[in-house]
Write a protein that holds these residues in place. Structure first.
Motif, mmCIF file in Angstrom:
data_model
loop_
_atom_site.group_PDB
_atom_site.id
_atom_site.type_symbol
_atom_site.label_atom_id
_atom_site.label_comp_id
_atom_site.label_asym_id
_atom_site.label_seq_id
_atom_site.Cartn_x
_atom_site.Cartn_y
_atom_site.Cartn_z
ATOM 1 N N PRO A 158 -4.433 1.159 -2.051
ATOM 2 C CA PRO A 158 -5.295 0.879 -3.199
ATOM 3 C C PRO A 158 -6.765 1.076 -2.837
ATOM 4 N N GLU A 159 -7.569 1.390 -3.827
ATOM 5 C CA GLU A 159 -8.997 1.605 -3.580
ATOM 6 C C GLU A 159 -9.689 0.319 -3.154
ATOM 7 N N GLN A 160 -9.221 -0.834 -3.642
ATOM 8 C CA GLN A 160 -9.800 -2.117 -3.263
ATOM 9 C C GLN A 160 -8.677 -3.088 -2.939
ATOM 10 N N GLY A 161 -8.977 -4.056 -2.097
ATOM 11 C CA GLY A 161 -8.002 -5.078 -1.759
ATOM 12 C C GLY A 161 -6.956 -4.564 -0.788
#
Length: 84
Positions: free
Chosen positions: A5-8
């Motif tokens: 994922p792009e974040q997290g």
């Protein structure tokens, strides 16, 4: 990195794996990948263990494809993996 994922934190589905039983089924699967014009990312053979093809099907189904033909040592390795 494209499967993360792009974040997290988290892991997304990266590839689907297909186990074939013999040389003929492996050849048929490779021919299908080639007929679909799916780019082959890698292909290899380890005598006694396995033959493998990894194809980049992200443009068509969003994932990579892994096709595996196990030989005796490879089958023993897979059989030793715990399953629920």
């Amino acid at each position: 990195a494209h499967a993360l994922p792009e974040q997290g934190f988290g892991i997304q589905l990266h590839h689907t794996g297909y186990l074939v039983e013999n040389d003929a089924e492996f050849a048929e699967a490779v021919a299908w990948v080639e007929a679909q014009r799916i780019p082959v990312a890698s292909r290899g053979r380890n005598e006694g263990s396995l033959e493998i093809l990894f194809a980049d099907a992200r443009q068509t189904i969003g994932h990579h494809l892994e096709i595996i033909h196990l030989f005796e040592k490879g089958r023993q390795m897979f059989d030793a993996v715990p399953r629920n």
